[in-house]
Scaffold this motif. Structure first.
Motif, PDB file in Angstrom:
ATOM      1  N   ALA A   1      27.131  54.822  18.047  1.00  0.00           N
ATOM      2  CA  ALA A   1      27.188  53.601  18.410  1.00  0.00           C
ATOM      3  C   ALA A   1      26.518  52.403  17.344  1.00  0.00           C
ATOM      4  O   ALA A   1      27.084  51.461  17.025  1.00  0.00           O
ATOM      5  N   ALA A   2      25.174  53.002  16.880  1.00  0.00           N
ATOM      6  CA  ALA A   2      24.592  52.072  16.123  1.00  0.00           C
ATOM      7  C   ALA A   2      25.181  52.120  14.623  1.00  0.00           C
ATOM      8  O   ALA A   2      25.482  50.898  13.963  1.00  0.00           O
ATOM      9  N   TYR A   3      25.678  53.149  14.277  1.00  0.00           N
ATOM     10  CA  TYR A   3      26.425  53.111  12.919  1.00  0.00           C
ATOM     11  C   TYR A   3      27.605  52.304  13.075  1.00  0.00           C
ATOM     12  O   TYR A   3      28.133  51.456  12.266  1.00  0.00           O
ATOM     13  N   GLN A   4      28.452  52.420  14.073  1.00  0.00           N
ATOM     14  CA  GLN A   4      29.426  51.463  14.177  1.00  0.00           C
ATOM     15  C   GLN A   4      29.496  50.107  13.977  1.00  0.00           C
ATOM     16  O   GLN A   4      30.161  49.139  13.472  1.00  0.00           O
ATOM     17  N   GLN A   5      28.072  49.642  14.895  1.00  0.00           N
ATOM     18  CA  GLN A   5      27.804  48.376  14.791  1.00  0.00           C
ATOM     19  C   GLN A   5      27.363  47.758  13.527  1.00  0.00           C
ATOM     20  O   GLN A   5      27.851  46.780  12.866  1.00  0.00           O
ATOM     21  N   LEU A   6      26.518  48.719  12.921  1.00  0.00           N
ATOM     22  CA  LEU A   6      26.207  48.379  11.403  1.00  0.00           C
ATOM     23  C   LEU A   6      27.254  48.462  10.324  1.00  0.00           C
ATOM     24  O   LEU A   6      27.225  47.345   9.676  1.00  0.00           O
ATOM     25  N   ALA A   7      28.244  49.317  10.440  1.00  0.00           N
ATOM     26  CA  ALA A   7      29.472  49.090   9.713  1.00  0.00           C
ATOM     27  C   ALA A   7      30.114  47.661   9.525  1.00  0.00           C
ATOM     28  O   ALA A   7      30.591  47.070   8.648  1.00  0.00           O
ATOM     29  N   GLU A   8      30.143  47.094  10.907  1.00  0.00           N
ATOM     30  CA  GLU A   8      30.687  45.870  11.036  1.00  0.00           C
ATOM     31  C   GLU A   8      29.969  44.655  10.743  1.00  0.00           C
ATOM     32  O   GLU A   8      30.383  43.490  10.205  1.00  0.00           O
ATOM     33  N   ALA A   9      28.577  45.016  10.531  1.00  0.00           N
ATOM     34  CA  ALA A   9      27.522  43.718  10.269  1.00  0.00           C
ATOM     35  C   ALA A   9      27.405  43.626   8.749  1.00  0.00           C
ATOM     36  O   ALA A   9      26.726  42.586   8.348  1.00  0.00           O
ATOM     37  N   THR A  10      27.609  44.766   7.794  1.00  0.00           N
ATOM     38  CA  THR A  10      27.040  44.634   6.595  1.00  0.00           C
ATOM     39  C   THR A  10      28.119  45.284   5.493  1.00  0.00           C
ATOM     40  O   THR A  10      28.873  46.279   6.277  1.00  0.00           O
ATOM     41  N   ASP A  11      28.278  44.889   4.473  1.00  0.00           N
ATOM     42  CA  ASP A  11      28.923  45.778   3.407  1.00  0.00           C
ATOM     43  C   ASP A  11      28.155  46.952   2.575  1.00  0.00           C
ATOM     44  O   ASP A  11      28.812  47.171   1.649  1.00  0.00           O
ATOM     45  N   ALA A  12      27.046  46.792   3.000  1.00  0.00           N
ATOM     46  CA  ALA A  12      26.244  48.047   2.081  1.00  0.00           C
ATOM     47  C   ALA A  12      26.861  49.018   2.452  1.00  0.00           C
ATOM     48  O   ALA A  12      27.435  49.523   3.523  1.00  0.00           O
ATOM     49  N   PRO A  13      26.410  49.991   1.444  1.00  0.00           N
ATOM     50  CA  PRO A  13      26.846  51.508   1.656  1.00  0.00           C
ATOM     51  C   PRO A  13      26.114  52.167   2.453  1.00  0.00           C
ATOM     52  O   PRO A  13      24.771  51.611   2.886  1.00  0.00           O
ATOM     53  N   ILE A  14      26.596  53.064   3.492  1.00  0.00           N
ATOM     54  CA  ILE A  14      25.903  53.802   4.542  1.00  0.00           C
ATOM     55  C   ILE A  14      25.653  55.100   4.479  1.00  0.00           C
ATOM     56  O   ILE A  14      26.756  55.786   4.118  1.00  0.00           O
ATOM     57  N   HIS A  15      24.421  55.361   4.632  1.00  0.00           N
ATOM     58  CA  HIS A  15      24.206  56.671   4.491  1.00  0.00           C
ATOM     59  C   HIS A  15      24.060  57.375   6.101  1.00  0.00           C
ATOM     60  O   HIS A  15      23.482  56.745   6.830  1.00  0.00           O
ATOM     61  N   LEU A  16      24.801  58.169   6.305  1.00  0.00           N
ATOM     62  CA  LEU A  16      25.009  59.185   7.558  1.00  0.00           C
ATOM     63  C   LEU A  16      24.234  60.189   7.611  1.00  0.00           C
ATOM     64  O   LEU A  16      23.945  60.942   6.928  1.00  0.00           O
ATOM     65  N   GLY A  17      23.440  60.005   9.221  1.00  0.00           N
ATOM     66  CA  GLY A  17      22.930  61.391   9.359  1.00  0.00           C
ATOM     67  C   GLY A  17      22.675  61.632  10.895  1.00  0.00           C
ATOM     68  O   GLY A  17      22.638  60.234  11.459  1.00  0.00           O
ATOM     69  N   ILE A  18      22.557  62.551  11.537  1.00  0.00           N
ATOM     70  CA  ILE A  18      22.098  62.768  12.971  1.00  0.00           C
ATOM     71  C   ILE A  18      20.628  63.396  12.637  1.00  0.00           C
ATOM     72  O   ILE A  18      20.660  64.575  12.208  1.00  0.00           O
ATOM     73  N   THR A  19      19.536  62.541  12.863  1.00  0.00           N
ATOM     74  CA  THR A  19      18.180  63.134  12.532  1.00  0.00           C
ATOM     75  C   THR A  19      17.760  64.273  13.319  1.00  0.00           C
ATOM     76  O   THR A  19      18.106  64.292  14.657  1.00  0.00           O
ATOM     77  N   GLU A  20      16.861  65.003  13.076  1.00  0.00           N
ATOM     78  CA  GLU A  20      16.284  66.152  13.824  1.00  0.00           C
ATOM     79  C   GLU A  20      17.475  66.862  14.516  1.00  0.00           C
ATOM     80  O   GLU A  20      17.208  66.980  15.759  1.00  0.00           O
ATOM     81  N   ALA A  21      18.428  67.255  13.921  1.00  0.00           N
ATOM     82  CA  ALA A  21      19.593  67.699  14.643  1.00  0.00           C
ATOM     83  C   ALA A  21      19.432  69.090  15.425  1.00  0.00           C
ATOM     84  O   ALA A  21      20.097  69.751  16.357  1.00  0.00           O
ATOM     85  N   GLY A  22      18.445  70.003  14.637  1.00  0.00           N
ATOM     86  CA  GLY A  22      18.079  71.076  15.459  1.00  0.00           C
ATOM     87  C   GLY A  22      18.087  72.246  14.378  1.00  0.00           C
ATOM     88  O   GLY A  22      18.375  72.062  13.301  1.00  0.00           O
TER      89      GLY A  22
END
Length: 375
Positions: free
Chosen positions: A195-216
């Motif tokens: 949800a955060a990444y989807q909002q962020l993608a609409e709010a900025t044109d900056a390149p996005i680094h994806l990650g699910i932190t501490e995934a296990g």
């Protein structure tokens, strides 16, 4: 060969982002989605850290992050950077001096939260160091370390708080006329991160680094990352990724590539298509695939290999792969080359034979690519 022109349902339309450079690696825009990992050695153990960076690079890592928590680590970084073949991101967290030292030591990128490294004067010093040394910046927002005022405002970590944090940090850089940055918005909760990444993608044109932190761990973390990152990538969000596993960094790189390969976003090495095996199998599929995965790790050329235990699905899968082996009867199976039946092969030495066929095909593809590049 892409079949997207005749199969439009396979298209992924990537979000338009501006492009920055992390060392000599482009991130964003129309550049390939890059795969990252992070070392887990003590940075001050220069020899071990160099070895781990190189192992990750050999596995396909485009960029590697190294933690720089103290002055001794900054000094070690100065020795590490010249000895490795990929750009290094220095993870400095809170101390602004580490950022300056890392930029001076040759880091290609600084991972910081501008709002966490002190007053405006200190932020400007870090930005100046980054600019002076051609160093980009990653704004790293994490649900587990949000600013107190945002936790007070929202009551708990949530997508809105994460995005607000990210946009606040972007403003700090932009107010200082610094635009060579990318941003991440990580959480260990898949729903929150997505949800955060989807909002962020609409709010900025900056390149996005994806990650699910501490995934296990390797299995659970791979599944969680594949679900979270896979859905975002399928939506066209993401310019660079890191799969965060409690495992060897090389495993993070492998999983990252497998996620991208499954969506047709990156192609590297042999993509093995194999069946789960059943009573119909004409040979031990599981042991064969395990052996082939290890034997073919050195192949970097993108190509496909099907290993199917019987003739129910084997011929059909082999039609769509560069090399295929389908189990039959009487201790032998059928080898397919370029989707066509080629010859029978005994099960006894099938692994050696398949490796030989894959290596031969890889050499042919490499030669064809070289000719095409020269034209």
């Amino acid at each position: 060969m892409s079949l997207n022109h005749i199969r439009p349902w396979r298209n992924i339309y990537r979000r338009k982002s501006r492009q920055i450079m992390v060392g000599n690696v482009p991130v964003g825009g129309d550049a390939p989605i890059t795969v990252q990992t992070m070392t887990n050695t003590l940075t001050t153990d220069v020899k071990a850290t160099i070895a781990q960076v190189q192992a990750a690079a050999d596995a396909g890592a485009d960029i590697v992050r190294i933690s720089v928590p103290d002055e001794a680590s900054s000094a070690a970084l100065r020795q590490i950077v010249p000895e490795v073949s990929v750009p290094i991101v220095a993870d400095i967290h809170f101390h602004y001096k580490r950022g300056i030292e890392a930029a001076e030591a040759g880091a290609a990128c600084l991972r910081i939260n501008p709002g966490n490294i002190g007053d405006e004067k200190r932020v400007k010093e870090v930005i100046k160091a980054a600019r002076d040394h051609n160093c980009s910046i990653r704004i790293g927002v994490n649900a587990g370390s949000l600013e107190k005022h945002l936790l007070d405002k929202y009551g708990e970590p949530c997508p809105d708080a994460m995005v607000e944090s990210g946009l606040d940090h972007i403003k700090i850089l932009q107010d200082n006329d610094f635009h060579e940055f990318k941003i991440s918005c990580k959480a260990s909760d898949v729903f929150m991160a997505a949800a955060a990444y989807q909002q962020l993608a609409e709010a900025t044109d900056a390149p996005i680094h994806l990650g699910i932190t501490e995934a296990g761990g390797l299995t659970s973390g791979t599944i969680k990352s594949a679900i979270g990152l896979g859905n975002l990538l399928w939506m066209g969000i993401g310019d660079t990724i890191r799969v965060s596993l409690s495992a060897d960094p090389v495993e993070e790189v492998k999983v990252g590539y497998e996620i991208l390969k499954s969506l047709g976003l990156r192609h590297r090495g042999v993509n093995i298509i194999s069946c789960p095996s059943c009573a119909r199998q004409g040979f031990d599929v599981i042991k064969t695939v395990e052996a082939l995965e290890k034997r073919l790790e050195h192949i970097k050329t993108p190509m496909s290999l099907s290993i199917i235990g019987c003739v129910v699905n084997g011929p059909g899968e082999a039609l769509m792969t560069d090399v295929g082996f389908t189990g039959g009867g009487a201790g032998s199976g059928m080898v397919y080359l370029a989707g066509k039946q080629s010859h029978k092969q005994s099960n006894d030495d099938m692994i050696e034979h398949i490796v030989e066929q894959v290596e031969k095909k890889a050499a042919e593809l490499e030669a064809a690519d070289a000719v095409e590049a020269a034209e």
